[in-house]
Design a protein around this motif. Structure first.
Motif, PDB file in Angstrom:
ATOM      1  N   MET A 287       0.840  -1.170   0.000  1.00 25.42           N
ATOM      2  CA  MET A 287       0.000   0.000   0.000  1.00 25.42           C
ATOM      3  C   MET A 287       0.891   1.241   0.000  1.00 25.42           C
ATOM      4  O   MET A 287       1.942   1.269   0.613  1.00 25.42           O
ATOM      5  CB  MET A 287      -0.916   0.007   1.212  1.00 25.42           C
ATOM      6  CG  MET A 287      -1.770   1.201   1.160  1.00 25.42           C
ATOM      7  SD  MET A 287      -3.198   1.480   2.145  1.00 25.42           S
ATOM      8  CE  MET A 287      -3.369   0.658   3.528  1.00 25.42           C
ATOM      9  N   LYS A 288       0.424   2.286  -0.677  1.00 19.00           N
ATOM     10  CA  LYS A 288       1.178   3.523  -0.807  1.00 19.00           C
ATOM     11  C   LYS A 288       1.166   4.303   0.512  1.00 19.00           C
ATOM     12  O   LYS A 288       0.114   4.455   1.144  1.00 19.00           O
ATOM     13  CB  LYS A 288       0.551   4.356  -1.914  1.00 19.00           C
ATOM     14  CG  LYS A 288       1.376   5.505  -2.348  1.00 19.00           C
ATOM     15  CD  LYS A 288       0.737   6.142  -3.574  1.00 19.00           C
ATOM     16  CE  LYS A 288       1.607   7.238  -4.102  1.00 19.00           C
ATOM     17  NZ  LYS A 288       0.990   7.891  -5.248  1.00 19.00           N
ATOM     18  N   VAL A 289       2.318   4.823   0.897  1.00 21.31           N
ATOM     19  CA  VAL A 289       2.425   5.598   2.124  1.00 21.31           C
ATOM     20  C   VAL A 289       2.177   7.068   1.796  1.00 21.31           C
ATOM     21  O   VAL A 289       2.694   7.591   0.820  1.00 21.31           O
ATOM     22  CB  VAL A 289       3.832   5.442   2.754  1.00 21.31           C
ATOM     23  CG1 VAL A 289       3.954   6.292   3.996  1.00 21.31           C
ATOM     24  CG2 VAL A 289       4.099   3.989   3.069  1.00 21.31           C
ATOM     25  N   THR A 290       1.353   7.731   2.612  1.00 19.36           N
ATOM     26  CA  THR A 290       1.042   9.135   2.396  1.00 19.36           C
ATOM     27  C   THR A 290       1.537   9.965   3.565  1.00 19.36           C
ATOM     28  O   THR A 290       1.627   9.475   4.684  1.00 19.36           O
ATOM     29  CB  THR A 290      -0.463   9.341   2.190  1.00 19.36           C
ATOM     30  OG1 THR A 290      -0.717  10.725   1.988  1.00 19.36           O
ATOM     31  CG2 THR A 290      -1.268   8.864   3.374  1.00 19.36           C
ATOM     32  N   GLN A 291       1.824  11.217   3.301  1.00 16.39           N
ATOM     33  CA  GLN A 291       2.334  12.073   4.364  1.00 16.39           C
ATOM     34  C   GLN A 291       1.203  12.824   5.054  1.00 16.39           C
ATOM     35  O   GLN A 291       1.412  13.466   6.061  1.00 16.39           O
ATOM     36  CB  GLN A 291       3.419  12.995   3.802  1.00 16.39           C
ATOM     37  CG  GLN A 291       3.116  14.431   3.654  1.00 16.39           C
ATOM     38  CD  GLN A 291       4.243  15.184   2.992  1.00 16.39           C
ATOM     39  OE1 GLN A 291       4.835  14.710   2.035  1.00 16.39           O
ATOM     40  NE2 GLN A 291       4.547  16.337   3.476  1.00 16.39           N
ATOM     41  N   PHE A 292      -0.013  12.730   4.520  1.00 17.83           N
ATOM     42  CA  PHE A 292      -1.159  13.425   5.085  1.00 17.83           C
ATOM     43  C   PHE A 292      -2.208  12.417   5.556  1.00 17.83           C
ATOM     44  O   PHE A 292      -2.486  11.437   4.881  1.00 17.83           O
ATOM     45  CB  PHE A 292      -1.804  14.338   4.038  1.00 17.83           C
ATOM     46  CG  PHE A 292      -0.907  15.447   3.564  1.00 17.83           C
ATOM     47  CD1 PHE A 292      -0.758  16.604   4.308  1.00 17.83           C
ATOM     48  CD2 PHE A 292      -0.207  15.335   2.374  1.00 17.83           C
ATOM     49  CE1 PHE A 292       0.068  17.628   3.866  1.00 17.83           C
ATOM     50  CE2 PHE A 292       0.613  16.344   1.923  1.00 17.83           C
ATOM     51  CZ  PHE A 292       0.752  17.506   2.680  1.00 17.83           C
ATOM     52  N   THR A 293      -2.835  12.703   6.703  1.00 16.50           N
ATOM     53  CA  THR A 293      -3.925  11.862   7.190  1.00 16.50           C
ATOM     54  C   THR A 293      -5.207  12.262   6.463  1.00 16.50           C
ATOM     55  O   THR A 293      -5.274  13.309   5.821  1.00 16.50           O
ATOM     56  CB  THR A 293      -4.134  12.041   8.710  1.00 16.50           C
ATOM     57  OG1 THR A 293      -4.566  13.385   8.958  1.00 16.50           O
ATOM     58  CG2 THR A 293      -2.871  11.729   9.491  1.00 16.50           C
ATOM     59  N   GLU A 294      -6.219  11.425   6.589  1.00 16.23           N
ATOM     60  CA  GLU A 294      -7.511  11.740   5.969  1.00 16.23           C
ATOM     61  C   GLU A 294      -8.044  13.069   6.495  1.00 16.23           C
ATOM     62  O   GLU A 294      -8.576  13.879   5.735  1.00 16.23           O
ATOM     63  CB  GLU A 294      -8.516  10.622   6.244  1.00 16.23           C
ATOM     64  CG  GLU A 294      -8.166   9.298   5.611  1.00 16.23           C
ATOM     65  CD  GLU A 294      -8.292   9.317   4.103  1.00 16.23           C
ATOM     66  OE1 GLU A 294      -9.235   9.932   3.573  1.00 16.23           O
ATOM     67  OE2 GLU A 294      -7.429   8.717   3.444  1.00 16.23           O
ATOM     68  N   ALA A 295      -7.925  13.300   7.798  1.00 20.99           N
ATOM     69  CA  ALA A 295      -8.413  14.548   8.393  1.00 20.99           C
ATOM     70  C   ALA A 295      -7.666  15.755   7.835  1.00 20.99           C
ATOM     71  O   ALA A 295      -8.275  16.802   7.570  1.00 20.99           O
ATOM     72  CB  ALA A 295      -8.263  14.495   9.914  1.00 20.99           C
ATOM     73  N   GLN A 296      -6.357  15.634   7.643  1.00 19.51           N
ATOM     74  CA  GLN A 296      -5.576  16.727   7.082  1.00 19.51           C
ATOM     75  C   GLN A 296      -5.985  17.003   5.641  1.00 19.51           C
ATOM     76  O   GLN A 296      -6.086  18.165   5.231  1.00 19.51           O
ATOM     77  CB  GLN A 296      -4.085  16.408   7.137  1.00 19.51           C
ATOM     78  CG  GLN A 296      -3.505  16.441   8.533  1.00 19.51           C
ATOM     79  CD  GLN A 296      -2.073  15.933   8.566  1.00 19.51           C
ATOM     80  OE1 GLN A 296      -1.733  14.982   7.858  1.00 19.51           O
ATOM     81  NE2 GLN A 296      -1.246  16.561   9.382  1.00 19.51           N
ATOM     82  N   ILE A 297      -6.232  15.952   4.880  1.00 16.25           N
ATOM     83  CA  ILE A 297      -6.640  16.112   3.481  1.00 16.25           C
ATOM     84  C   ILE A 297      -7.965  16.856   3.403  1.00 16.25           C
ATOM     85  O   ILE A 297      -8.124  17.800   2.623  1.00 16.25           O
ATOM     86  CB  ILE A 297      -6.719  14.745   2.769  1.00 16.25           C
ATOM     87  CG1 ILE A 297      -5.316  14.156   2.621  1.00 16.25           C
ATOM     88  CG2 ILE A 297      -7.420  14.875   1.418  1.00 16.25           C
ATOM     89  CD1 ILE A 297      -5.285  12.723   2.138  1.00 16.25           C
ATOM     90  N   VAL A 298      -8.926  16.459   4.222  1.00 11.39           N
ATOM     91  CA  VAL A 298     -10.230  17.116   4.215  1.00 11.39           C
ATOM     92  C   VAL A 298     -10.086  18.582   4.624  1.00 11.39           C
ATOM     93  O   VAL A 298     -10.705  19.467   4.023  1.00 11.39           O
ATOM     94  CB  VAL A 298     -11.227  16.373   5.128  1.00 11.39           C
ATOM     95  CG1 VAL A 298     -12.526  17.145   5.268  1.00 11.39           C
ATOM     96  CG2 VAL A 298     -11.494  14.977   4.589  1.00 11.39           C
ATOM     97  N   ALA A 299      -9.234  18.867   5.608  1.00  7.10           N
ATOM     98  CA  ALA A 299      -8.999  20.251   6.029  1.00  7.10           C
ATOM     99  C   ALA A 299      -8.367  21.067   4.908  1.00  7.10           C
ATOM    100  O   ALA A 299      -8.726  22.229   4.690  1.00  7.10           O
ATOM    101  CB  ALA A 299      -8.118  20.278   7.273  1.00  7.10           C
ATOM    102  N   ILE A 300      -7.430  20.470   4.174  1.00  5.38           N
ATOM    103  CA  ILE A 300      -6.802  21.149   3.041  1.00  5.38           C
ATOM    104  C   ILE A 300      -7.850  21.444   1.971  1.00  5.38           C
ATOM    105  O   ILE A 300      -7.889  22.540   1.402  1.00  5.38           O
ATOM    106  CB  ILE A 300      -5.637  20.308   2.475  1.00  5.38           C
ATOM    107  CG1 ILE A 300      -4.467  20.289   3.471  1.00  5.38           C
ATOM    108  CG2 ILE A 300      -5.185  20.838   1.122  1.00  5.38           C
ATOM    109  CD1 ILE A 300      -3.374  19.277   3.141  1.00  5.38           C
TER     110      ILE A 300
END
Length: 55
Positions: free
Chosen positions: A1-14
């Motif tokens: 699985m691909k590793v991301t530097q942002f959490t789901e909550a951070q993505i939604v906030a962005i």
């Protein structure tokens, strides 16, 4: 699985920053992502929101 530097909550906030009037270009520069990434996230997370739970 691909590793991301942002959490789901951070993505939604962005993504919500666009609602406050910032352009996609400004948001992308601020967070170090491409505009394509922003639009990809937007397509994937449409309708999601961050919920705050109290313990």
């Amino acid at each position: 699985m691909k590793v991301t530097q942002f959490t789901e909550a951070q993505i939604v906030a962005i993504l919500k920053q666009q609602d406050s009037g910032q352009t996609v270009a400004q948001i992308s520069r601020e967070h170090g992502i491409s505009e394509a990434t922003f639009y990809g996230w937007k397509a994937k997370h449409i309708g999601m929101q961050v919920l705050a739970f109290r313990n």
